[in-house]
Write a protein that holds these residues in place. Structure first.
Motif, PDB file in Angstrom:
ATOM      1  N   LEU A 127       0.832  -1.206   0.000  1.00 15.30           N
ATOM      2  CA  LEU A 127       0.000   0.000   0.000  1.00 15.30           C
ATOM      3  C   LEU A 127       0.866   1.255   0.000  1.00 15.30           C
ATOM      4  CD1 LEU A 127      -2.773  -0.988   2.585  1.00 15.30           C
ATOM      5  CD2 LEU A 127      -3.075  -0.663   0.128  1.00 15.30           C
ATOM      6  N   LEU A 128       1.945   1.218   0.763  1.00 10.30           N
ATOM      7  CA  LEU A 128       2.836   2.375   0.854  1.00 10.30           C
ATOM      8  C   LEU A 128       3.510   2.646  -0.492  1.00 10.30           C
ATOM      9  CD1 LEU A 128       4.000   4.493   2.794  1.00 10.30           C
ATOM     10  CD2 LEU A 128       5.872   2.908   3.277  1.00 10.30           C
ATOM     11  N   LYS A 129       3.967   1.595  -1.148  1.00  9.20           N
ATOM     12  CA  LYS A 129       4.619   1.766  -2.454  1.00  9.20           C
ATOM     13  C   LYS A 129       3.638   2.312  -3.491  1.00  9.20           C
ATOM     14  CE  LYS A 129       8.009  -1.929  -1.685  1.00  9.20           C
ATOM     15  NZ  LYS A 129       8.408  -3.324  -2.041  1.00  9.20           N
ATOM     16  N   ALA A 130       2.406   1.805  -3.461  1.00  6.89           N
ATOM     17  CA  ALA A 130       1.394   2.289  -4.410  1.00  6.89           C
ATOM     18  C   ALA A 130       1.077   3.764  -4.174  1.00  6.89           C
ATOM     19  CB  ALA A 130       0.119   1.451  -4.278  1.00  6.89           C
ATOM     20  N   GLU A 131       0.996   4.159  -2.900  1.00  4.50           N
ATOM     21  CA  GLU A 131       0.721   5.565  -2.583  1.00  4.50           C
ATOM     22  C   GLU A 131       1.901   6.441  -2.950  1.00  4.50           C
ATOM     23  OE1 GLU A 131      -1.982   8.112  -2.062  1.00  4.50           O
ATOM     24  OE2 GLU A 131      -2.469   6.059  -1.453  1.00  4.50           O
ATOM     25  N   MET A 132       3.117   5.892  -2.831  1.00  2.00           N
ATOM     26  CA  MET A 132       4.310   6.637  -3.212  1.00  2.00           C
ATOM     27  C   MET A 132       4.270   6.967  -4.701  1.00  2.00           C
ATOM     28  SD  MET A 132       7.176   7.961  -2.231  1.00  2.00           S
ATOM     29  CE  MET A 132       7.598   9.153  -3.515  1.00  2.00           C
ATOM     30  N   GLU A 133       3.792   6.044  -5.519  1.00  2.00           N
ATOM     31  CA  GLU A 133       3.689   6.281  -6.958  1.00  2.00           C
ATOM     32  C   GLU A 133       2.698   7.409  -7.250  1.00  2.00           C
ATOM     33  OE1 GLU A 133       2.713   2.652  -8.918  1.00  2.00           O
ATOM     34  OE2 GLU A 133       4.592   1.645  -8.411  1.00  2.00           O
ATOM     35  N   PHE A 152      -0.089   8.695   2.438  1.00  2.00           N
ATOM     36  CA  PHE A 152       1.244   8.098   2.593  1.00  2.00           C
ATOM     37  C   PHE A 152       1.624   8.001   4.068  1.00  2.00           C
ATOM     38  CE2 PHE A 152       5.851   8.599   3.010  1.00  2.00           C
ATOM     39  CZ  PHE A 152       6.363   7.672   2.106  1.00  2.00           C
ATOM     40  N   HIS A 153       1.477   9.110   4.764  1.00  2.00           N
ATOM     41  CA  HIS A 153       1.881   9.136   6.167  1.00  2.00           C
ATOM     42  C   HIS A 153       0.915   8.338   7.060  1.00  2.00           C
ATOM     43  CE1 HIS A 153       5.304  11.872   5.895  1.00  2.00           C
ATOM     44  NE2 HIS A 153       4.624  12.496   4.939  1.00  2.00           N
ATOM     45  N   LEU A 154      -0.358   8.305   6.703  1.00  2.00           N
ATOM     46  CA  LEU A 154      -1.312   7.522   7.491  1.00  2.00           C
ATOM     47  C   LEU A 154      -1.080   6.029   7.323  1.00  2.00           C
ATOM     48  CD1 LEU A 154      -4.663   9.500   7.105  1.00  2.00           C
ATOM     49  CD2 LEU A 154      -3.211   9.302   9.131  1.00  2.00           C
ATOM     50  N   ILE A 155      -0.660   5.611   6.147  1.00  6.11           N
ATOM     51  CA  ILE A 155      -0.319   4.201   5.945  1.00  6.11           C
ATOM     52  C   ILE A 155       0.845   3.815   6.855  1.00  6.11           C
ATOM     53  CG2 ILE A 155       0.668   2.529   4.304  1.00  6.11           C
ATOM     54  CD1 ILE A 155      -0.928   4.021   2.108  1.00  6.11           C
ATOM     55  N   LEU A 200      12.609  12.740  -0.899  1.00  2.58           N
ATOM     56  CA  LEU A 200      12.585  12.515   0.547  1.00  2.58           C
ATOM     57  C   LEU A 200      11.545  11.446   0.909  1.00  2.58           C
ATOM     58  CD1 LEU A 200      12.816  16.209   1.793  1.00  2.58           C
ATOM     59  CD2 LEU A 200      14.540  14.444   2.144  1.00  2.58           C
ATOM     60  N   HIS A 201      10.370  11.531   0.300  1.00  3.29           N
ATOM     61  CA  HIS A 201       9.336  10.527   0.554  1.00  3.29           C
ATOM     62  C   HIS A 201       9.772   9.145   0.073  1.00  3.29           C
ATOM     63  CE1 HIS A 201       6.698  14.019   1.204  1.00  3.29           C
ATOM     64  NE2 HIS A 201       5.882  13.184   1.810  1.00  3.29           N
ATOM     65  N   GLN A 202      10.458   9.108  -1.063  1.00  2.00           N
ATOM     66  CA  GLN A 202      10.906   7.826  -1.606  1.00  2.00           C
ATOM     67  C   GLN A 202      11.901   7.150  -0.660  1.00  2.00           C
ATOM     68  OE1 GLN A 202       9.835   6.355  -4.818  1.00  2.00           O
ATOM     69  NE2 GLN A 202      10.561   4.727  -3.455  1.00  2.00           N
ATOM     70  N   THR A 203      12.770   7.936  -0.068  1.00  6.38           N
ATOM     71  CA  THR A 203      13.735   7.374   0.881  1.00  6.38           C
ATOM     72  C   THR A 203      13.021   6.808   2.105  1.00  6.38           C
ATOM     73  OG1 THR A 203      15.405   8.980   0.177  1.00  6.38           O
ATOM     74  CG2 THR A 203      15.791   7.858   2.268  1.00  6.38           C
ATOM     75  N   ILE A 204      12.008   7.523   2.594  1.00  9.56           N
ATOM     76  CA  ILE A 204      11.219   7.022   3.718  1.00  9.56           C
ATOM     77  C   ILE A 204      10.575   5.703   3.348  1.00  9.56           C
ATOM     78  CG2 ILE A 204       9.198   7.433   5.179  1.00  9.56           C
ATOM     79  CD1 ILE A 204       9.763  10.475   4.792  1.00  9.56           C
ATOM     80  N   CYS A 209      10.006  -0.112   3.994  1.00  3.72           N
ATOM     81  CA  CYS A 209       9.756  -1.395   3.337  1.00  3.72           C
ATOM     82  C   CYS A 209      10.938  -2.354   3.472  1.00  3.72           C
ATOM     83  CB  CYS A 209       9.429  -1.179   1.864  1.00  3.72           C
ATOM     84  SG  CYS A 209       7.878  -0.288   1.592  1.00  3.72           S
ATOM     85  N   ALA A 210      12.133  -1.813   3.708  1.00  3.84           N
ATOM     86  CA  ALA A 210      13.315  -2.652   3.920  1.00  3.84           C
ATOM     87  C   ALA A 210      13.488  -3.024   5.396  1.00  3.84           C
ATOM     88  CB  ALA A 210      14.565  -1.934   3.416  1.00  3.84           C
ATOM     89  N   ARG A 211      12.522  -2.594   6.224  1.00  7.81           N
ATOM     90  CA  ARG A 211      12.555  -2.816   7.678  1.00  7.81           C
ATOM     91  C   ARG A 211      13.813  -2.219   8.317  1.00  7.81           C
ATOM     92  NH1 ARG A 211       8.333  -5.662   9.209  1.00  7.81           N
ATOM     93  NH2 ARG A 211       7.300  -7.083   7.749  1.00  7.81           N
ATOM     94  N   ASP A 212      14.222  -1.102   7.772  1.00  6.11           N
ATOM     95  CA  ASP A 212      15.362  -0.362   8.315  1.00  6.11           C
ATOM     96  C   ASP A 212      14.814   0.745   9.219  1.00  6.11           C
ATOM     97  OD1 ASP A 212      17.591   1.153   8.866  1.00  6.11           O
ATOM     98  OD2 ASP A 212      18.053   1.643   6.770  1.00  6.11           O
TER      99      ASP A 212
END
Length: 242
Positions: A127-133, A152-155, A200-204, A209-212
């Motif tokens: 869901l986060l990746k789709a919203e990022m797009e 994006f932030h609510l997800i 900046l959003h893409q880095t977040i 998603c990488a669990r970092d």
């Protein structure tokens, strides 16, 4: 001169309201479960129908009960509506500023990003990746972008596993919407800055998603300490000028 009696602030309806709140707690009622009908409370407490209805209306206004015509009141799921009213009133009456709301949001966002990286599910990440797009695709359309930014932030907040993050952030977002919109429009011709916001959003997104967790918190901190602060400041200047 007669003795003046102090006004009693604890009215009958207030007592009934607290009686219902205590009953919800004692019986551990959950959202969707019914509370006693007007008739039952009248019999139990010996008060008028008007007093019961006033107590119900008060609890409905607080977002505790859901009342529908002809149906027994039910416990309402906790949401951000009441907090939105409180924060909106505080902002409109100049008791808090946009920058102060942003400061609270900053700490909530940083914490939720770290927790989302640890607790998020694969579904959350999709869901986060789709919203990022969608966010990236609308960066030059402020109205659409702001809604995708909020989503994006609510997800991320929901992925944290703590529902309070989502509820608090949702109530704060509504108060920031106009200022962020003004800030984006003020920079609409500065493509480099707008593209930096997307980056900046893409880095977040990538870090969550990488669990970092550490990387997600750092990326969220960078997001607020650069682009967002600039947008809000411009938005506040525009509001003051108006």
């Amino acid at each position: 001169m007669g003795i003046q009696m102090p006004i009693q602030s604890n009215t009958l309806s207030s007592q009934v309201k607290h009686y219902i709140l205590d009953m919800i707690a004692q019986q551990q009622l959950t959202p969707g479960m019914a509370v006693p009908s007007e008739i039952k409370l009248i019999e139990e407490l010996g008060v008028s129908r008007g007093v019961i209805r006033e107590a119900y209306r008060s609890l409905s206004a607080l977002g505790i009960l859901e009342i529908k015509s002809g149906k027994v009141p039910r416990v309402k799921a906790f949401d951000s509506s009441v907090l939105q009213l409180i924060f909106g009133f505080s902002l409109a009456s100049s008791q808090v500023s946009v920058s102060q709301i942003l400061s609270v949001r900053r700490w909530l966002e940083i914490g939720s990003a770290g927790m989302a990286a640890a607790n998020g599910t694969e579904e959350d990440f999709l869901l986060l990746k789709a919203e990022m797009e969608q966010l990236a695709a609308t960066i030059f359309r402020p109205g659409e972008f702001i809604q995708h930014d909020i989503n994006f932030h609510l997800i991320i907040a929901r992925a944290s596993g703590n529902p309070l993050f989502g509820i608090l952030l949702q109530s704060l977002y509504e108060q920031l919407r106009l200022s962020v919109h003004a800030g984006l429009e003020a920079q609409s011709e500065t493509h480099e800055k707008l593209n930096h916001i997307v980056a900046l959003h893409q880095t977040i997104c990538d870090c969550v998603c990488a669990r970092d967790g550490a990387g997600a918190m750092k990326a969220m901190t960078n997001h607020f300490d650069t682009a967002v602060n600039s947008l809000i400041e411009k938005g506040e200047q525009i509001q003051l000028a108006e």
